[in-house]
Design a protein around this motif. Structure first.
Motif, PDB file in Angstrom:
ATOM      1  N   MET A 104       0.837  -1.180   0.000  1.00 39.12           N
ATOM      2  CA  MET A 104       0.000   0.000   0.000  1.00 39.12           C
ATOM      3  C   MET A 104       0.884   1.246   0.000  1.00 39.12           C
ATOM      4  SD  MET A 104      -2.486   1.449   3.048  1.00 39.12           S
ATOM      5  CE  MET A 104      -3.704   0.185   2.878  1.00 39.12           C
ATOM      6  N   ASP A 105       0.641   2.134  -0.927  1.00 37.76           N
ATOM      7  CA  ASP A 105       1.340   3.418  -0.956  1.00 37.76           C
ATOM      8  C   ASP A 105       0.474   4.412  -0.191  1.00 37.76           C
ATOM      9  OD1 ASP A 105       2.075   6.106  -1.718  1.00 37.76           O
ATOM     10  OD2 ASP A 105       3.280   5.226  -3.323  1.00 37.76           O
ATOM     11  N   SER A 106       0.908   4.763   1.003  1.00 41.54           N
ATOM     12  CA  SER A 106       0.090   5.594   1.886  1.00 41.54           C
ATOM     13  C   SER A 106      -0.170   6.983   1.308  1.00 41.54           C
ATOM     14  CB  SER A 106       0.742   5.694   3.262  1.00 41.54           C
ATOM     15  OG  SER A 106       2.046   6.216   3.160  1.00 41.54           O
ATOM     16  N   ILE A 107       0.798   7.535   0.618  1.00 43.19           N
ATOM     17  CA  ILE A 107       0.594   8.870   0.052  1.00 43.19           C
ATOM     18  C   ILE A 107      -0.436   8.815  -1.076  1.00 43.19           C
ATOM     19  CG2 ILE A 107       1.705  10.756  -1.231  1.00 43.19           C
ATOM     20  CD1 ILE A 107       4.182  10.292   0.592  1.00 43.19           C
ATOM     21  N   GLU A 108      -0.377   7.793  -1.913  1.00 50.46           N
ATOM     22  CA  GLU A 108      -1.406   7.636  -2.958  1.00 50.46           C
ATOM     23  C   GLU A 108      -2.785   7.478  -2.335  1.00 50.46           C
ATOM     24  OE1 GLU A 108      -0.704   4.635  -5.923  1.00 50.46           O
ATOM     25  OE2 GLU A 108       1.311   5.400  -6.325  1.00 50.46           O
ATOM     26  N   LEU A 109      -2.859   6.721  -1.240  1.00 51.00           N
ATOM     27  CA  LEU A 109      -4.128   6.543  -0.543  1.00 51.00           C
ATOM     28  C   LEU A 109      -4.661   7.886  -0.038  1.00 51.00           C
ATOM     29  CD1 LEU A 109      -6.338   4.773   0.769  1.00 51.00           C
ATOM     30  CD2 LEU A 109      -4.818   4.570   2.755  1.00 51.00           C
ATOM     31  N   MET A 110      -3.779   8.700   0.528  1.00 55.81           N
ATOM     32  CA  MET A 110      -4.207  10.002   1.049  1.00 55.81           C
ATOM     33  C   MET A 110      -4.667  10.925  -0.071  1.00 55.81           C
ATOM     34  SD  MET A 110      -1.503  10.645   4.135  1.00 55.81           S
ATOM     35  CE  MET A 110      -0.953   9.247   5.104  1.00 55.81           C
ATOM     36  N   VAL A 111      -4.018  10.867  -1.216  1.00 53.04           N
ATOM     37  CA  VAL A 111      -4.458  11.654  -2.371  1.00 53.04           C
ATOM     38  C   VAL A 111      -5.848  11.192  -2.813  1.00 53.04           C
ATOM     39  CG1 VAL A 111      -3.999  12.151  -4.824  1.00 53.04           C
ATOM     40  CG2 VAL A 111      -2.126  12.252  -3.144  1.00 53.04           C
ATOM     41  N   MET A 112      -6.075   9.876  -2.825  1.00 54.31           N
ATOM     42  CA  MET A 112      -7.385   9.340  -3.195  1.00 54.31           C
ATOM     43  C   MET A 112      -8.453   9.786  -2.191  1.00 54.31           C
ATOM     44  SD  MET A 112      -9.839   6.766  -2.438  1.00 54.31           S
ATOM     45  CE  MET A 112      -8.920   5.812  -1.288  1.00 54.31           C
ATOM     46  N   TYR A 130     -14.544  11.091   8.474  1.00 53.81           N
ATOM     47  CA  TYR A 130     -13.684  10.681   7.359  1.00 53.81           C
ATOM     48  C   TYR A 130     -12.538  11.665   7.140  1.00 53.81           C
ATOM     49  CZ  TYR A 130     -12.320   8.886   2.756  1.00 53.81           C
ATOM     50  OH  TYR A 130     -11.621   8.365   1.703  1.00 53.81           O
ATOM     51  N   ALA A 131     -12.873  12.943   6.942  1.00 53.17           N
ATOM     52  CA  ALA A 131     -11.827  13.925   6.631  1.00 53.17           C
ATOM     53  C   ALA A 131     -10.917  14.167   7.827  1.00 53.17           C
ATOM     54  CB  ALA A 131     -12.453  15.244   6.168  1.00 53.17           C
ATOM     55  N   ASP A 132     -11.498  14.333   9.001  1.00 52.45           N
ATOM     56  CA  ASP A 132     -10.674  14.694  10.155  1.00 52.45           C
ATOM     57  C   ASP A 132     -10.142  13.460  10.884  1.00 52.45           C
ATOM     58  OD1 ASP A 132      -9.353  16.512  11.791  1.00 52.45           O
ATOM     59  OD2 ASP A 132     -11.023  16.642  13.190  1.00 52.45           O
ATOM     60  N   LYS A 133     -11.006  12.698  11.485  1.00 49.99           N
ATOM     61  CA  LYS A 133     -10.518  11.574  12.304  1.00 49.99           C
ATOM     62  C   LYS A 133      -9.758  10.543  11.462  1.00 49.99           C
ATOM     63  CE  LYS A 133     -11.924   8.113  15.633  1.00 49.99           C
ATOM     64  NZ  LYS A 133     -13.018   7.297  16.155  1.00 49.99           N
ATOM     65  N   HIS A 134     -10.319  10.160  10.339  1.00 50.70           N
ATOM     66  CA  HIS A 134      -9.697   9.102   9.531  1.00 50.70           C
ATOM     67  C   HIS A 134      -8.504   9.631   8.722  1.00 50.70           C
ATOM     68  CE1 HIS A 134      -9.419   5.342   7.392  1.00 50.70           C
ATOM     69  NE2 HIS A 134      -9.522   5.965   6.238  1.00 50.70           N
ATOM     70  N   HIS A 135      -8.750  10.617   7.866  1.00 52.25           N
ATOM     71  CA  HIS A 135      -7.691  11.099   6.980  1.00 52.25           C
ATOM     72  C   HIS A 135      -6.641  11.918   7.738  1.00 52.25           C
ATOM     73  CE1 HIS A 135      -5.750  12.580   3.361  1.00 52.25           C
ATOM     74  NE2 HIS A 135      -5.838  13.795   3.875  1.00 52.25           N
ATOM     75  N   HIS A 136      -7.084  12.947   8.439  1.00 50.39           N
ATOM     76  CA  HIS A 136      -6.127  13.759   9.198  1.00 50.39           C
ATOM     77  C   HIS A 136      -5.469  12.936  10.300  1.00 50.39           C
ATOM     78  CE1 HIS A 136      -8.290  17.735   7.935  1.00 50.39           C
ATOM     79  NE2 HIS A 136      -7.488  17.271   6.991  1.00 50.39           N
ATOM     80  N   GLY A 137      -6.171  11.931  10.794  1.00 47.59           N
ATOM     81  CA  GLY A 137      -5.569  11.045  11.794  1.00 47.59           C
ATOM     82  C   GLY A 137      -4.308  10.381  11.268  1.00 47.59           C
ATOM     83  N   LYS A 138      -4.366   9.881  10.045  1.00 50.43           N
ATOM     84  CA  LYS A 138      -3.175   9.257   9.436  1.00 50.43           C
ATOM     85  C   LYS A 138      -2.068  10.270   9.224  1.00 50.43           C
ATOM     86  CE  LYS A 138      -5.247   7.231   5.936  1.00 50.43           C
ATOM     87  NZ  LYS A 138      -6.675   7.015   6.002  1.00 50.43           N
ATOM     88  N   GLU A 139      -2.456  11.450   8.775  1.00 49.04           N
ATOM     89  CA  GLU A 139      -1.442  12.488   8.564  1.00 49.04           C
ATOM     90  C   GLU A 139      -0.779  12.866   9.888  1.00 49.04           C
ATOM     91  OE1 GLU A 139      -3.282  14.843   4.703  1.00 49.04           O
ATOM     92  OE2 GLU A 139      -3.724  15.589   6.723  1.00 49.04           O
ATOM     93  N   GLU A 172       2.474   1.425   8.888  1.00 47.09           N
ATOM     94  CA  GLU A 172       1.620   2.000   9.936  1.00 47.09           C
ATOM     95  C   GLU A 172       0.254   2.398   9.383  1.00 47.09           C
ATOM     96  OE1 GLU A 172       3.007   4.673  13.141  1.00 47.09           O
ATOM     97  OE2 GLU A 172       4.916   4.613  12.040  1.00 47.09           O
ATOM     98  N   VAL A 173       0.251   2.972   8.196  1.00 49.40           N
ATOM     99  CA  VAL A 173      -1.017   3.370   7.576  1.00 49.40           C
ATOM    100  C   VAL A 173      -1.856   2.132   7.283  1.00 49.40           C
ATOM    101  CG1 VAL A 173      -2.042   4.353   5.469  1.00 49.40           C
ATOM    102  CG2 VAL A 173      -0.240   5.594   6.702  1.00 49.40           C
ATOM    103  N   GLU A 174      -1.228   1.068   6.856  1.00 45.99           N
ATOM    104  CA  GLU A 174      -1.958  -0.168   6.587  1.00 45.99           C
ATOM    105  C   GLU A 174      -2.641  -0.687   7.855  1.00 45.99           C
ATOM    106  OE1 GLU A 174      -0.985  -4.490   4.636  1.00 45.99           O
ATOM    107  OE2 GLU A 174       0.130  -2.741   3.917  1.00 45.99           O
ATOM    108  N   GLN A 175      -1.955  -0.623   8.981  1.00 49.72           N
ATOM    109  CA  GLN A 175      -2.559  -1.025  10.255  1.00 49.72           C
ATOM    110  C   GLN A 175      -3.717  -0.098  10.621  1.00 49.72           C
ATOM    111  OE1 GLN A 175       0.649  -1.089  13.101  1.00 49.72           O
ATOM    112  NE2 GLN A 175       1.514  -2.986  12.284  1.00 49.72           N
ATOM    113  N   PHE A 176      -3.513   1.204  10.458  1.00 52.01           N
ATOM    114  CA  PHE A 176      -4.550   2.202  10.728  1.00 52.01           C
ATOM    115  C   PHE A 176      -5.783   1.900   9.876  1.00 52.01           C
ATOM    116  CE2 PHE A 176      -6.742   6.219  10.449  1.00 52.01           C
ATOM    117  CZ  PHE A 176      -6.408   6.940  11.582  1.00 52.01           C
TER     118      PHE A 176
END
Length: 185
Positions: free
Chosen positions: A1-9, A49-58, A156-160
């Protein structure tokens, strides 16, 4: 899994909400009623989604690694840029929620204005924020972090993500987004 590609998606999904919010606000300006429950659903998507999930990973993974490994430029970019914008987005959502609560009790024009102002401000902020992350922050991370660090971030992103799947975060949020886009886009 490419975490940055996932975040862009994920940014594409968030930008869909930006379109929903703008269209809902324009509808109100053109005379449609304030659909309080729809605006609450927009807040739910933004927070889960935007805050807890996406911003959480960031915040918990990518930004942490950038600040630890890439020096003062990364610290400045993250602490005085990305974190400030994340917090400003949270502020607008809170103000939007307060205005909706007041509007439900007494349909005052001032509260309608506050609904539109804070919804549109969140949408504008996130559109600009996403552009910076996609074109500056993520590019800086991909270019500057060592490959083993990027792989560690991916892990780490994959686990998240795995925990989020177990909790049905993505499925629930994206179902809500579909309902909103079907109505407003």
């Amino acid at each position: 899994m490419d975490s940055i590609e996932l975040m862009v998606m994920e940014h594409e999904n968030i930008l869909s909400l930006v379109s929903v919010i703008r269209n809902a606000c324009c509808g109100v300006l053109e005379g449609a009623p304030v659909e309080v429950n729809d605006f609450r659903d927009m807040i739910t998507f933004a927070r889960t989604y935007a805050d807890k999930h996406h911003h959480g990973k960031e915040e918990q993974i990518l930004f942490r690694e950038m600040m630890e490994r890439l020096g003062p430029a990364a610290v400045k970019l993250i602490q005085h840029g990305m974190y400030v914008e994340h917090d400003m987005g949270r502020f607008h959502l809170g103000e939007l929620e307060s205005a909706l609560t007041r509007y439900e009790v007494d349909k005052k024009t001032f509260d309608k204005l506050e609904i539109l102002v804070n919804a549109a401000a969140w949408a504008d902020l996130l559109q600009r924020h996403i552009d910076k992350e996609n074109n500056v922050v993520y590019t800086f991370a991909r270019r500057s972090l060592a490959e083993d660090v990027l792989q560690s971030i991916n892990s780490e992103v994959e686990q998240f993500e795995g925990q989020a799947v177990k909790d049905s975060v993505q499925e629930t949020a994206l179902s809500l987004l579909k309902k909103l886009t079907d109505k407003y886009c």
